[in-house]
Design a protein around this motif. Structure first.
Motif: not given
Length: 430
Positions: A24-32
């Protein structure tokens, strides 16, 4: 006995919970970077054209295609958890550099591209170690449900984040607002590191197989190799649809920036539903029918987008529904691919086998968006042409090409063991 079976039920449950939180926390940068309109808008403000905007969304796929197998070999030697921790930290630094890129004046665009490329390299090494680390606490019966819950969770987290960003940015966001959002996503990577540190590493012994032997073994695994070629071709034809749609509605339909971000957030709802229900659907209809439905929906979305050539509220709603449909199909495909990949991987060559499959998948995803960026940048397509009185843009031409290509890839379903389980395969689907 598999490494996961050596853990107690409580240890496996706690490890699954920590893995989901880290995702969940790591998804922010990759999805962005890969799936939202934020980086496309950020690059546009810095003066990037269509070609560079598309390239920013393709770097993770390209890096995975070129480096996933060497990264898997490296992670097998260093240890999976150690590899994830070190390269996630470097990735956080790269995202902060991305946020600071406008401060480099004339070098802003090169710094932007360099930081995204280096972040993509870090996430490639992370991905190479991630699946073998999961294999250390996931038993076979847990895989489909775990992947569904995990991806539903991190997509929900990312949707909420992107939706809030869309509401706050307004029609014409200032550059500093986008910088703050990017910096927040970098902090999310620190959250990933915290929860990864709590996961038990079930693979205490490092893999002893050599690099060349690992690759040779993966290629010799006929079921894995056939499945890998299939998913490469499928995503080569299908993966450029979302970012191309965002560029199309911004540059051709002239939709406001905040509306584009909200559309991208709402479209992710389809992905969430896909992750939430994919396991149950696969159990009910089987992998064979699921893959056929995925082909149908991918083709339907692209061919329908081909016929949308004017701005209207109805068309914006239709585009949102189509992107949500695409996300649903992509989510179901993702669960099926991950489950099959772990099943097809050789027991004594887990990291390299999964990396081989993952690199083929990345060749499709990264190659699709790179090819789209080169086509847009080269100007090889006519800016517009007509079918009767209907005016067709070069963006719509690409949608038509994608739709036809997806239908053609149906011929490669003969390579999928779940559909045609013939030959001396390691894996025979029930």
């Amino acid at each position: 006995m598999e490494a996961a079976e050596k853990l107690t039920l409580e240890q496996r449950s706690r490890a699954k919970s920590d893995a989901i939180k880290s995702a969940c926390f790591g998804s922010l940068s990759s999805v962005m970077i890969q799936d939202s309109a934020i980086i496309i808008l950020f690059a546009t403000i810095l003066g990037a054209g269509d070609m560079l905007s598309m390239i920013t969304t393709s770097t993770q796929g390209i890096a995975s295609c070129l480096l996933l197998i060497p990264a898997a070999f490296l992670s097998g030697k260093l240890g999976y958890k150690k590899t994830i921790m070190q390269f996630t930290a470097i990735g956080a630094v790269m995202i902060m550099l991305l946020a600071a890129s406008p401060w480099f004046a004339g070098y802003a665009k090169p710094v932007l591209l360099l930081s995204i490329i280096m972040f993509s390299v870090c996430m490639t090494v992370y991905a190479a170690a991630w699946f073998p680390l999961l294999d250390g606490f996931l038993v076979k019966s847990d895989r489909s449900d775990f992947f569904g819950v995990m991806r539903f969770s991190w997509q929900t987290f990312a949707v909420i984040f992107c939706f809030i960003c869309g509401l706050l940015l307004g029609k014409k966001p200032e550059i500093w607002m986008l910088q703050v959002i990017i910096a927040i996503s970098a902090l999310g990577l620190l959250g990933r590191m915290y929860y990864i540190g709590k996961i038990p590493d079930g693979h205490q012994e490092k893999e002893s197989i050599s690099f060349t032997d690992g690759i040779s073994e993966a290629i010799a695994n006929k079921s894995l190799a056939g499945f890998s070629v299939y998913i490469c071709c499928l995503y080569l034809a299908a993966y450029s649809t979302p970012p191309l749609t965002f560029i199309y509605i911004k540059k051709y339909l002239l939709v406001a920036d905040n509306i584009i971000i909200i559309i991208s957030s709402l479209a992710l709802v389809g992905t969430l539903l896909g992750f939430l229900t994919a396991g149950k659907i696969i159990d009910k209809i089987g992998i064979k029918r699921m893959l056929l439905f995925i082909h149908f929906f991918f083709a339907l979305v692209n061919l329908t987008l081909f016929f949308i050539g004017t701005y209207s509220i109805f068309n914006l709603i239709l585009i949102t529904i189509l992107l949500a449909t695409y996300g649903f199909a992509a989510a179901c495909s993702s669960i099926a691919i991950s489950t099959e990949m772990m099943e097809l991987a050789s027991p004594n060559n887990k990291a390299m086998s999964m990396a081989f499959c993952g690199s083929c998948f990345a060749a499709g995803t990264g190659g699709s968006r790179l090819m789209a960026s080169l086509i847009l940048g080269s100007g090889m397509l006519a800016p517009q042409w007509f079918i009767g009185t209907m005016k067709i843009s070069h963006y719509q031409t690409l949608f038509l090409i994608y739709g036809c290509a997806i239908l053609f890839v149906c011929l490669l379903l003969v390579l999928v063991p779940a559909i045609f389980p013939k030959g001396n395969y390691r894996y025979m689907p029930g």
